[in-house]
Design an enzyme around this catalytic site. Structure first.
Site, PDB file in Angstrom:
ATOM      1  N   LYS A 113       0.947  -1.324   0.133  1.00  0.00           N
ATOM      2  CA  LYS A 113       0.096  -0.046   0.119  1.00  0.00           C
ATOM      3  C   LYS A 113       0.889   1.202  -0.107  1.00  0.00           C
ATOM      4  O   LYS A 113       0.490   2.383  -0.580  1.00  0.00           O
ATOM      5  CB  LYS A 113      -1.162   0.045   1.150  1.00  0.00           C
ATOM      6  CG  LYS A 113      -1.820  -1.084   1.136  1.00  0.00           C
ATOM      7  CD  LYS A 113      -3.444  -0.664   1.619  1.00  0.00           C
ATOM      8  CE  LYS A 113      -4.329  -1.688   1.324  1.00  0.00           C
ATOM      9  NZ  LYS A 113      -5.384  -1.737   2.153  1.00  0.00           N
ATOM     10  N   LYS A 196      -7.892 -11.933  -9.169  1.00  0.00           N
ATOM     11  CA  LYS A 196      -8.736 -12.082  -8.142  1.00  0.00           C
ATOM     12  C   LYS A 196      -9.950 -11.069  -8.496  1.00  0.00           C
ATOM     13  O   LYS A 196      -9.550 -10.038  -8.998  1.00  0.00           O
ATOM     14  CB  LYS A 196      -8.256 -11.725  -6.996  1.00  0.00           C
ATOM     15  CG  LYS A 196      -9.291 -11.875  -5.577  1.00  0.00           C
ATOM     16  CD  LYS A 196      -8.432 -11.775  -4.387  1.00  0.00           C
ATOM     17  CE  LYS A 196      -9.072 -11.020  -3.482  1.00  0.00           C
ATOM     18  NZ  LYS A 196      -8.692 -10.383  -2.159  1.00  0.00           N
ATOM     19  N   LYS A 199     -12.494  -5.656  -5.307  1.00  0.00           N
ATOM     20  CA  LYS A 199     -13.395  -4.635  -4.990  1.00  0.00           C
ATOM     21  C   LYS A 199     -13.202  -3.417  -5.662  1.00  0.00           C
ATOM     22  O   LYS A 199     -14.012  -2.508  -5.866  1.00  0.00           O
ATOM     23  CB  LYS A 199     -13.460  -4.350  -3.397  1.00  0.00           C
ATOM     24  CG  LYS A 199     -14.283  -5.541  -2.411  1.00  0.00           C
ATOM     25  CD  LYS A 199     -14.301  -4.615  -1.240  1.00  0.00           C
ATOM     26  CE  LYS A 199     -14.485  -5.928  -0.212  1.00  0.00           C
ATOM     27  NZ  LYS A 199     -14.525  -5.236   1.357  1.00  0.00           N
TER      28      LYS A 199
END
Ligand code: TRP
Length: 331
Positions: A113, A196, A199
């Site tokens: 991140k 994957k 979101k």
């Protein structure tokens, strides 16, 4: 033997996808049969990134309603919003003093991140796993269902718990991560089935959200990337069709073999439509319940207050014990 306690939480940064539903939420619902479960909407964890206040507020209510709509039973389990129980923030400070800088710095998610968001590497982002440890340790949870990306954070919670227990006397239950079972289908993106279903994908057409409308869902499935050839079979060379088969099986509880047989001789377009229909049909009752709960402000308030009170009682007890052991004056 005390009964096993389960704790898990979902961040309301974005609303869950059908991948989250299959991989996590369904299992959280099932665990209620066997364990004492606490589930939380982790709003405190959201603000390590910039989030619009109105969006945080509505997503929190959306996520809470969705938990209930998916089958989290507020009589059986404790469902609450993390920021409603102040002990989470309080225990985090204590646990900060039992976490080594180097340990937190080694966390893969922090490193990733930080790299992705170099202009907002705030201390909260660094401290994120310690807040997670507080979430877990406050309730004596021994089992923590999480995705693979959160395993390292639960392991840090273990280290912190053991360190505290060794420094004083046994205080915290040492938690264990519970990963999705190997057999459980991993849902890939419809746009890039080898990745994957995320979101936050830039590629929104590859992600199906639990609350997407039937039209949106069908459109996404019709546009799903497939492979060369024409057979509906699950095979490593056919990641697109294999992913669709996984989704179909997860939503219909059919086996891969039965699904292959069911669609023998059919083409991709036909199959994609049937997968879309199966998903739409299973989500319909959830979406219906969701809409009722989300629109009922009185009910939502009541459920949130109830959950917070139940969680607070347990959390306070733990925090009090911790404060005493540390040597804080209690009056
Ligand atoms: N960090 C978790 C995630 O991103 C959510 C979470 C917050 C959590 N606190 C937790 C998960 C405690 C398990 C236990 O998915």
């Amino acid at each position: 033997m005390p009964e096993n306690i389960v704790f898990s939480a979902i961040k309301p940064t974005n609303l869950p996808t059908i991948g989250n539903y299959i991989g996590a939420i369904k299992n959280m619902v099932a665990m209620q049969e066997t364990y004492n479960c606490l589930y939380s909407v982790a709003d405190l964890h959201c603000i390590t990134v910039n989030m619009e206040p109105a969006k945080l507020r509505s997503n929190t209510l959306d996520m809470f309603s969705l938990y209930v709509a998916c089958g989290i039973d507020t009589e059986k389990s404790i469902l609450f919003v993390q920021s409603h129980v102040s002990a989470h923030a309080e225990l985090t400070w204590i646990l900060n003093c039992f976490t080594q800088f180097g340990e937190a710095k080694r966390m893969t998610q922090f490193k990733e991140k930080s790299k992705k968001n170099p202009d907002n590497i705030n201390v909260g982002l660094f401290d994120y796993p310690v807040l997670m440890a507080a979430d877990i340790l406050l309730y004596g949870a021994s089992l923590v269902p999480v995705g693979k990306d959160q395993k390292q954070h639960v392991e840090l919670a273990r280290t912190i718990a053991e360190r505290f227990n060794n420094r004083y006397t046994p205080t915290f239950e040492v938690p264990e991560p519970v990963l999705p079972t190997k057999g459980a289908a991993k849902i890939g993106s419809l746009a890039d089935p080898t990745a994957k279903m995320g979101k936050t994908d830039e590629n929104a057409s590859g992600t199906v959200f639990i609350l997407d409308t039937p039209d949106e869902i069908m459109r996404k499935f019709k546009r799903a990337v497939t492979d060369s050839g024409h057979e509906i079979i699950s095979h490593p060379d056919k990641p697109g069709i294999s992913n669709l088969i996984n989704i179909y099986c997860a939503f219909t509880s059919k086996s891969v073999a039965d699904t292959e047989k069911e669609f023998e001789g059919r083409d991709y377009a036909y199959f994609k439509e049937k997968v879309g229909e199966a998903v739409i049909e299973s989500l319909l009752p959830i979406q219906k319940r969701y809409k009722e709960i989300r629109a009922d402000k009185r009910l939502l308030d009541e459920l949130m207050i109830n959950g917070a009170q139940k969680a607070d009682r347990i959390a306070r007890r733990t925090l009090d014990k911790v404060y005493r052991k540390i040597g804080f004056c209690r009056v």
